[in-house]
Design a protein around this motif. Structure first.
Motif, PDB file in Angstrom:
ATOM      1  N   ALA A  68      54.450 -42.500   1.952  1.00 35.45           N
ATOM      2  CA  ALA A  68      54.265 -41.144   2.454  1.00 35.45           C
ATOM      3  C   ALA A  68      54.019 -40.140   1.340  1.00 35.45           C
ATOM      4  O   ALA A  68      53.871 -38.951   1.603  1.00 35.45           O
ATOM      5  CB  ALA A  68      55.486 -40.719   3.265  1.00 35.45           C
ATOM      6  N   SER A  69      53.957 -40.621   0.111  1.00 36.28           N
ATOM      7  CA  SER A  69      53.858 -39.743  -1.052  1.00 36.28           C
ATOM      8  C   SER A  69      52.443 -39.754  -1.625  1.00 36.28           C
ATOM      9  O   SER A  69      51.763 -40.772  -1.593  1.00 36.28           O
ATOM     10  CB  SER A  69      54.828 -40.200  -2.134  1.00 36.28           C
ATOM     11  N   PRO A  70      52.012 -38.633  -2.199  1.00 33.68           N
ATOM     12  CA  PRO A  70      50.677 -38.590  -2.798  1.00 33.68           C
ATOM     13  C   PRO A  70      50.664 -39.092  -4.235  1.00 33.68           C
ATOM     14  O   PRO A  70      51.660 -39.000  -4.961  1.00 33.68           O
ATOM     15  CB  PRO A  70      50.346 -37.094  -2.772  1.00 33.68           C
ATOM     16  N   GLY A  71      49.547 -39.634  -4.654  1.00 35.96           N
ATOM     17  CA  GLY A  71      49.300 -39.945  -6.059  1.00 35.96           C
ATOM     18  C   GLY A  71      50.394 -40.741  -6.745  1.00 35.96           C
ATOM     19  O   GLY A  71      50.896 -41.750  -6.216  1.00 35.96           O
ATOM     20  N   MET A  72      50.774 -40.261  -7.929  1.00 38.10           N
ATOM     21  CA  MET A  72      51.754 -40.975  -8.743  1.00 38.10           C
ATOM     22  C   MET A  72      53.165 -40.899  -8.186  1.00 38.10           C
ATOM     23  O   MET A  72      54.056 -41.630  -8.645  1.00 38.10           O
ATOM     24  CB  MET A  72      51.730 -40.443 -10.182  1.00 38.10           C
ATOM     25  N   TRP A  73      53.378 -40.027  -7.194  1.00 38.57           N
ATOM     26  CA  TRP A  73      54.687 -40.027  -6.537  1.00 38.57           C
ATOM     27  C   TRP A  73      54.937 -41.357  -5.812  1.00 38.57           C
ATOM     28  O   TRP A  73      56.092 -41.757  -5.626  1.00 38.57           O
ATOM     29  CB  TRP A  73      54.806 -38.856  -5.557  1.00 38.57           C
ATOM     30  N   LYS A  74      53.867 -42.047  -5.401  1.00 46.42           N
ATOM     31  CA  LYS A  74      54.066 -43.361  -4.786  1.00 46.42           C
ATOM     32  C   LYS A  74      54.780 -44.299  -5.753  1.00 46.42           C
ATOM     33  O   LYS A  74      55.724 -45.009  -5.392  1.00 46.42           O
ATOM     34  CB  LYS A  74      52.724 -43.983  -4.379  1.00 46.42           C
ATOM     35  N   ARG A  75      54.325 -44.310  -7.003  1.00 51.18           N
ATOM     36  CA  ARG A  75      54.943 -45.167  -8.016  1.00 51.18           C
ATOM     37  C   ARG A  75      56.402 -44.764  -8.245  1.00 51.18           C
ATOM     38  O   ARG A  75      57.285 -45.600  -8.357  1.00 51.18           O
ATOM     39  CB  ARG A  75      54.149 -45.075  -9.322  1.00 51.18           C
ATOM     40  N   TYR A  76      56.627 -43.447  -8.309  1.00 50.21           N
ATOM     41  CA  TYR A  76      57.985 -42.935  -8.521  1.00 50.21           C
ATOM     42  C   TYR A  76      58.916 -43.412  -7.411  1.00 50.21           C
ATOM     43  O   TYR A  76      60.013 -43.908  -7.671  1.00 50.21           O
ATOM     44  CB  TYR A  76      57.946 -41.406  -8.573  1.00 50.21           C
ATOM     45  N   TRP A  77      58.480 -43.262  -6.156  1.00 47.17           N
ATOM     46  CA  TRP A  77      59.362 -43.601  -5.039  1.00 47.17           C
ATOM     47  C   TRP A  77      59.466 -45.106  -4.801  1.00 47.17           C
ATOM     48  O   TRP A  77      60.415 -45.555  -4.159  1.00 47.17           O
ATOM     49  CB  TRP A  77      58.941 -42.854  -3.777  1.00 47.17           C
ATOM     50  N   ARG A  78      58.541 -45.862  -5.329  1.00 43.42           N
ATOM     51  CA  ARG A  78      58.744 -47.314  -5.309  1.00 43.42           C
ATOM     52  C   ARG A  78      59.902 -47.688  -6.237  1.00 43.42           C
ATOM     53  O   ARG A  78      60.699 -48.575  -5.927  1.00 43.42           O
ATOM     54  CB  ARG A  78      57.467 -48.048  -5.728  1.00 43.42           C
ATOM     55  N   LYS A  79      59.964 -47.032  -7.381  1.00 47.33           N
ATOM     56  CA  LYS A  79      61.069 -47.286  -8.315  1.00 47.33           C
ATOM     57  C   LYS A  79      62.400 -46.844  -7.717  1.00 47.33           C
ATOM     58  O   LYS A  79      63.419 -47.528  -7.872  1.00 47.33           O
ATOM     59  CB  LYS A  79      60.814 -46.549  -9.626  1.00 47.33           C
ATOM     60  N   TRP A  80      62.402 -45.683  -7.033  1.00 42.96           N
ATOM     61  CA  TRP A  80      63.634 -45.117  -6.504  1.00 42.96           C
ATOM     62  C   TRP A  80      63.688 -45.263  -4.977  1.00 42.96           C
ATOM     63  O   TRP A  80      64.127 -44.365  -4.280  1.00 42.96           O
ATOM     64  CB  TRP A  80      63.741 -43.648  -6.895  1.00 42.96           C
ATOM     65  N   GLU A  81      63.258 -46.426  -4.491  1.00 46.19           N
ATOM     66  CA  GLU A  81      63.211 -46.648  -3.049  1.00 46.19           C
ATOM     67  C   GLU A  81      64.569 -46.428  -2.391  1.00 46.19           C
ATOM     68  O   GLU A  81      64.659 -45.935  -1.266  1.00 46.19           O
ATOM     69  CB  GLU A  81      62.723 -48.075  -2.761  1.00 46.19           C
ATOM     70  N   SER A  82      65.644 -46.745  -3.103  1.00 42.27           N
ATOM     71  CA  SER A  82      66.982 -46.594  -2.528  1.00 42.27           C
ATOM     72  C   SER A  82      67.348 -45.136  -2.269  1.00 42.27           C
ATOM     73  O   SER A  82      68.298 -44.849  -1.530  1.00 42.27           O
ATOM     74  CB  SER A  82      68.031 -47.212  -3.457  1.00 42.27           C
ATOM     75  N   SER A  83      66.594 -44.217  -2.857  1.00 41.58           N
ATOM     76  CA  SER A  83      66.881 -42.795  -2.676  1.00 41.58           C
ATOM     77  C   SER A  83      65.901 -42.098  -1.743  1.00 41.58           C
ATOM     78  O   SER A  83      65.971 -40.878  -1.574  1.00 41.58           O
ATOM     79  CB  SER A  83      66.869 -42.083  -4.040  1.00 41.58           C
ATOM     80  N   THR A  84      64.976 -42.837  -1.120  1.00 42.53           N
ATOM     81  CA  THR A  84      64.066 -42.224  -0.154  1.00 42.53           C
ATOM     82  C   THR A  84      64.833 -41.876   1.123  1.00 42.53           C
ATOM     83  O   THR A  84      65.937 -42.375   1.367  1.00 42.53           O
ATOM     84  CB  THR A  84      62.906 -43.170   0.197  1.00 42.53           C
ATOM     85  N   LEU A  85      64.228 -41.028   1.941  1.00 44.97           N
ATOM     86  CA  LEU A  85      64.903 -40.607   3.173  1.00 44.97           C
ATOM     87  C   LEU A  85      65.194 -41.778   4.103  1.00 44.97           C
ATOM     88  O   LEU A  85      66.154 -41.729   4.877  1.00 44.97           O
ATOM     89  CB  LEU A  85      64.047 -39.565   3.906  1.00 44.97           C
TER      90      LEU A  85
END
Length: 202
Positions: A68-85
């Motif tokens: 659900a994230s744009p651009g490089m935020w996808k990479r960021y939230w893959r790393k921090w998947e445990s902290s996604t909503l």
């Protein structure tokens, strides 16, 4: 980092306190734990209590998931998947209790990126000409606090960083950010203690 003090004089009636991301998700036990957050909480609270009606709390809200994230935020939230909503306990995203009880009269703004300036609502809260000075507290010194400070500088606000009321999760980068504030932005950023700020802001 020692305090420079309020080199541009006392704080006036158009001063506002911006408290950055003092949320439970950054307390010990979280993947995003900030080890210094508990240490600065009393100073942050003192400022917020004394000027609750002149305080805005920003809260960092994670993406629903990486896709659900744009651009490089996808990479960021893959790393921090445990902290996604999708994964995080919603209670962890709330302000720590001692801050939450101050709102209202303090106001809260949610943001999905490091800076509060990019999503439109923050500047509306400041009003047109009603604020000329921002006192910044919270975390982290080298990420969301930095983004908040740079946005304030760009818009011409007098910007005061409360040295004993901000924190980072790594000493090295916290110290580097403090050096950045006092060297590269010495004409635009003042570093003062909470006591200095409270004494000046009446």
């Amino acid at each position: 980092m020692s305090s420079q003090g309020l080199v541009h004089g006392p704080l006036g009636a158009k001063c506002l306190h911006v408290c950055v991301d003092m949320q439970a998700v950054f307390l010990p036990g979280s993947p995003w734990a900030n080890p210094w957050m508990e240490r600065v909480l009393p100073a942050v609270e003192e400022l917020a209590i004394r000027h609750a009606d002149r305080t805005i709390f920003s809260c960092f809200i994670p993406a629903e998931n990486a896709n659900a994230s744009p651009g490089m935020w996808k990479r960021y939230w893959r790393k921090w998947e445990s902290s996604t909503l999708e994964r995080v306990d919603p209670a962890a995203l709330r302000l720590v209790p001692s801050r939450a009880r101050l709102a209202p009269p303090a106001r809260i703004i949610d943001k999905r990126v490091d800076s509060p300036w990019t999503e439109g609502h923050f500047e509306q809260l400041l009003g047109s000409g009603e604020v000329d000075t921002l006192v910044v507290t919270g975390g982290e010194t080298d990420v969301c606090v930095l983004a908040t400070v740079l946005g304030a500088i760009d818009r011409g606000f007098r910007t005061v960083v409360a040295a004993d009321a901000i924190c980072g999760s790594a000493d090295e980068t916290h110290d580097a950010a403090m050096t950045l504030y006092t060297s590269r932005f010495s004409e635009q950023v003042e570093i003062a203690t909470t006591d200095e700020i409270l004494t000046s802001w009446r």
